[in-house]
Write a protein that holds these residues in place. Structure first.
Motif, PDB file in Angstrom:
ATOM      1  N   VAL A  52      -5.099   9.560  -0.744  1.00  0.00           N
ATOM      2  CA  VAL A  52      -5.582   8.455  -1.570  1.00  0.00           C
ATOM      3  C   VAL A  52      -4.617   7.294  -1.364  1.00  0.00           C
ATOM      4  N   TYR A  53      -5.155   6.148  -1.049  1.00  0.00           N
ATOM      5  CA  TYR A  53      -4.354   4.961  -0.785  1.00  0.00           C
ATOM      6  C   TYR A  53      -4.411   4.038  -1.999  1.00  0.00           C
ATOM      7  N   TYR A  54      -3.242   3.643  -2.458  1.00  0.00           N
ATOM      8  CA  TYR A  54      -3.131   2.798  -3.647  1.00  0.00           C
ATOM      9  C   TYR A  54      -2.536   1.451  -3.270  1.00  0.00           C
ATOM     10  N   CYS A  55      -3.110   0.395  -3.817  1.00  0.00           N
ATOM     11  CA  CYS A  55      -2.466  -0.901  -3.638  1.00  0.00           C
ATOM     12  C   CYS A  55      -1.535  -1.161  -4.820  1.00  0.00           C
ATOM     13  N   ASN A  56      -0.577  -2.020  -4.562  1.00  0.00           N
ATOM     14  CA  ASN A  56       0.510  -2.226  -5.522  1.00  0.00           C
ATOM     15  C   ASN A  56       0.925  -3.685  -5.538  1.00  0.00           C
TER      16      ASN A  56
ATOM     17  N   LYS B 128       1.586  16.273  -2.403  1.00  0.00           N
ATOM     18  CA  LYS B 128       2.731  15.511  -1.908  1.00  0.00           C
ATOM     19  C   LYS B 128       3.032  14.330  -2.831  1.00  0.00           C
ATOM     20  N   ARG B 129       4.219  13.789  -2.674  1.00  0.00           N
ATOM     21  CA  ARG B 129       4.610  12.640  -3.470  1.00  0.00           C
ATOM     22  C   ARG B 129       3.976  11.374  -2.897  1.00  0.00           C
ATOM     23  N   ARG B 130       3.825  10.391  -3.770  1.00  0.00           N
ATOM     24  CA  ARG B 130       3.327   9.109  -3.314  1.00  0.00           C
ATOM     25  C   ARG B 130       4.385   8.468  -2.416  1.00  0.00           C
ATOM     26  N   GLU B 131       3.918   7.897  -1.310  1.00  0.00           N
ATOM     27  CA  GLU B 131       4.859   7.310  -0.373  1.00  0.00           C
ATOM     28  C   GLU B 131       4.411   5.914   0.035  1.00  0.00           C
ATOM     29  N   LEU B 132       5.368   5.102   0.398  1.00  0.00           N
ATOM     30  CA  LEU B 132       5.080   3.752   0.847  1.00  0.00           C
ATOM     31  C   LEU B 132       4.411   3.777   2.212  1.00  0.00           C
TER      32      LEU B 132
ATOM     33  N   TRP C 276       0.844  -1.191   0.000  1.00  0.00           N
ATOM     34  CA  TRP C 276       0.000   0.000   0.000  1.00  0.00           C
ATOM     35  C   TRP C 276       0.879   1.241   0.000  1.00  0.00           C
ATOM     36  N   TYR C 277       0.492   2.183  -0.831  1.00  0.00           N
ATOM     37  CA  TYR C 277       1.124   3.494  -0.875  1.00  0.00           C
ATOM     38  C   TYR C 277       0.022   4.535  -0.686  1.00  0.00           C
ATOM     39  N   ARG C 278       0.433   5.745  -0.393  1.00  0.00           N
ATOM     40  CA  ARG C 278      -0.561   6.809  -0.281  1.00  0.00           C
ATOM     41  C   ARG C 278      -0.013   8.100  -0.856  1.00  0.00           C
ATOM     42  N   GLN C 279      -0.934   8.946  -1.274  1.00  0.00           N
ATOM     43  CA  GLN C 279      -0.555  10.243  -1.822  1.00  0.00           C
ATOM     44  C   GLN C 279      -1.535  11.292  -1.337  1.00  0.00           C
TER      45      GLN C 279
END
Length: 119
Positions: free
Chosen positions: A90-94, A42-46, A35-38
């Motif tokens: 916003v939380y992104y899965c990876n 700001k930049r996307r972060e782990l 999971w990452y978030r942005q």
């Protein structure tokens, strides 16, 4: 490969959320799910990832979240507790696929799910 994230929403500070991400398609035996978030501007972060039995967390969230996976369902979860307004993002899965010697060959992203923490 498709990643479908869900579970975001609006929660008060101190509350909890559980994010889920269902992964379908070509998943290599050696992979990591994370999971990452942005946040805005700001930049996307782990946030966290899990590879085999190894987990890792961002310092800002360590102790407040737990990543887990159900390999039979190809689903990765992120349980977040004691949420703070600064967790709003916003939380992104990876999904990352690796081949021999740990070489990264694929890097896939889900569409993101909004988490908003009110003060």
């Amino acid at each position: 490969v498709q990643l479908q994230a869900s579970g975001g929403g609006l929660v008060q500070a101190g509350g909890s959320l559980r994010l889920s991400c269902v992964v379908s398609g070509n998943i290599f035996r050696d992979n990591s799910m994370g999971w990452y978030r942005q946040a805005p501007g700001k930049r996307r972060e782990l946030v966290a990832f899990i590879r085999d039995v190894t987990t890792a967390y961002a310092y800002s969230l360590k102790g407040r979240c737990t990543i887990s996976r159900d390999s039979a369902k190809n689903t990765v979860y992120l349980q977040m507790n004691s949420l703070k307004p600064e967790d709003t993002a916003v939380y992104y899965c990876n999904l990352k696929n690796f081949v021999e010697h740990g070489q990264l060959v694929n890097d896939y992203w889900g569409q993101g799910t909004q988490v908003t923490v009110s003060s």
